[in-house]
Motif scaffolding. Sequence first.
Motif, PDB file in Angstrom:
ATOM      1  N   SER A  58      74.491  71.565  11.873  1.00  0.00           N
ATOM      2  CA  SER A  58      73.156  71.737  11.291  1.00  0.00           C
ATOM      3  C   SER A  58      72.160  70.932  12.118  1.00  0.00           C
ATOM      4  CB  SER A  58      73.135  71.289   9.828  1.00  0.00           C
ATOM      5  OG  SER A  58      73.193  69.880   9.740  1.00  0.00           O
ATOM      6  N   ASN A  59      70.880  70.972  11.733  1.00  0.00           N
ATOM      7  CA  ASN A  59      69.837  70.321  12.544  1.00  0.00           C
ATOM      8  C   ASN A  59      69.890  68.802  12.505  1.00  0.00           C
ATOM      9  OD1 ASN A  59      69.066  72.965  12.809  1.00  0.00           O
ATOM     10  ND2 ASN A  59      67.190  72.773  11.634  1.00  0.00           N
ATOM     11  N   VAL A 290      76.566  75.312  19.982  1.00  0.00           N
ATOM     12  CA  VAL A 290      75.923  76.388  19.228  1.00  0.00           C
ATOM     13  C   VAL A 290      74.417  76.317  19.451  1.00  0.00           C
ATOM     14  CG1 VAL A 290      75.418  77.223  16.884  1.00  0.00           C
ATOM     15  CG2 VAL A 290      77.728  76.482  17.471  1.00  0.00           C
ATOM     16  N   LEU A 291      73.779  77.467  19.711  1.00  0.00           N
ATOM     17  CA  LEU A 291      72.336  77.516  19.945  1.00  0.00           C
ATOM     18  C   LEU A 291      71.601  77.671  18.618  1.00  0.00           C
ATOM     19  CD1 LEU A 291      72.278  79.850  23.069  1.00  0.00           C
ATOM     20  CD2 LEU A 291      71.366  77.525  23.017  1.00  0.00           C
ATOM     21  N   LEU A 292      70.762  76.683  18.289  1.00  0.00           N
ATOM     22  CA  LEU A 292      69.986  76.731  17.053  1.00  0.00           C
ATOM     23  C   LEU A 292      68.639  77.382  17.356  1.00  0.00           C
ATOM     24  CD1 LEU A 292      70.620  73.025  15.943  1.00  0.00           C
ATOM     25  CD2 LEU A 292      71.934  75.037  15.257  1.00  0.00           C
ATOM     26  N   LYS A 337      71.717  65.554  19.655  1.00  0.00           N
ATOM     27  CA  LYS A 337      72.690  65.603  18.556  1.00  0.00           C
ATOM     28  C   LYS A 337      72.153  66.402  17.378  1.00  0.00           C
ATOM     29  CE  LYS A 337      75.219  62.009  17.615  1.00  0.00           C
ATOM     30  NZ  LYS A 337      76.521  62.458  18.101  1.00  0.00           N
ATOM     31  N   GLY A 338      70.864  66.672  17.423  1.00  0.00           N
ATOM     32  CA  GLY A 338      70.221  67.443  16.367  1.00  0.00           C
ATOM     33  C   GLY A 338      68.771  67.650  16.731  1.00  0.00           C
ATOM     34  N   MET A 339      68.065  68.449  15.914  1.00  0.00           N
ATOM     35  CA  MET A 339      66.687  68.785  16.270  1.00  0.00           C
ATOM     36  C   MET A 339      65.874  69.100  15.018  1.00  0.00           C
ATOM     37  SD  MET A 339      65.061  68.999  19.197  1.00  0.00           S
ATOM     38  CE  MET A 339      66.068  69.569  20.560  1.00  0.00           C
TER      39      MET A 339
END
Length: 476
Positions: A58-59, A290-292, A337-339
Amino acid sequence: MANSDNWTQVLAYLLTPADRKMSRKVVRSSKFRHVFGQAVKADQCYDDIRISQMTWDSNFCSVNPKFVAMIVDASGGGAFMVLPLSKTGRIDMAHPTVCGHTGPVLDIEWCPHNDNIIASGSEDCSVMIWEIPDGGLTKPMTEPVVMLEGHSKRVGILSWHPTAHNVLLTAGCDNVLILWNVARGEAVLRVDTLHSDMIYSASWNMDGSHILTSCKDKKLRVLDPRKGSVISEKEKPHEGSRPVRAVFVSDGKILTTGFSRMSERQVALWDPNNFKEPLTLQELDTSSGVLLPFFDPDTGIVYLCGKGDSSIRYFEVTDETPFVHYLSMYSSKESQKGMGYMPKRGLEVNKCEIARFYKLHERKCEPIVMTVPRKSDLFQEDLYPDTIGPEPSVEAADWFAGKEGQPIRISLKDGFVATKTKEFKVHKSLLTTTSTATGGRLGNGTDVQSLQEEVKKLRDTVEELTERVTALESKN
């Protein structure tokens, strides 16, 4: 001219094969061709934050015009940190966190209609709703305003309804999707027979009339949430076995990111009215993250941020072939690590800022600004059409009863000025221990306690009023 040729050769050497393939196409005219990303200065970052080591896709970060929230490491449970946007620099190790979950937090998302309300989903199978005070936290927060229990396995996906007030979608590893009326603490709709495996992503369309899900069973589904039925579905949008992400883009089309059979990352665009073949399918690279996807309906730009990548690719989605046009890529040395993705009303329009990301490193959060280079400092109307504001257009009960609500748009010409936040009212007397709609267990045993507290408050109020009446009577 020679210098120009040399520069072209250098660029061709630096680009990946996929990027070279895209760059060979005829250069098309677009006002977003020169959009560039730039990290803010070091003193505008949030430092010394222990970002969660969980491997969940997840983000891990959610932002709005008031706060930035990040999932952090916590001993003996799950926690996330909430900071006012202005609180940059080094963050004290003892800074209070939101720490009511008994298992790691997997996903967090701010309510689009109230900048002080945030939802969190956890490995402990629960979803909690928190109300953050305006100045941020001064002490650890352990008691949510509402606790939602209905999943039997960890809850890794949260998504607030874009136009209906207090409607939240949650999806868990129990293959179940639940729609909640948050103010009532009630699971109104439960979709538990459509997905035969784990749900990878779930997102709303613009007006919240449809939900799009991708699943480990390799199917993409467009759902009518209130009927609990499938409108259309696509088997194997990407051949690979790794997770697929999907979002609605312009004109009801669907953009997916996934993997080929050879584990190459792909982006594809689909027309849900004709799911047979993709409108376009492009291979990007061989990274494993994985591309978010983050889509901006105002500009038609989709940003692809890979977990574990150090880059953000961005594309313009149009109605002319090949439909998804590569624009450019922001790269840095450290992987993300997240966005977090800032809503449009939180951007600085006088600087031609069209997007802002909050990139999580191991120990910090770094804002990255996407800008259209313009010389004029006047308001650029073509960059900022009226955008979605914070006002909901329909109440939860009305939406569940079938009423539609279109997004209420606002102008950003004079910048976004926050009006008084819509008060978050919890109908404590209506918080149920059992959902009549689902038959699922929803209470956590604290409802009786909250009712008792409510009764005590009412008693105190009555006593206070009685004393005032008595005092007034004695004066007369």
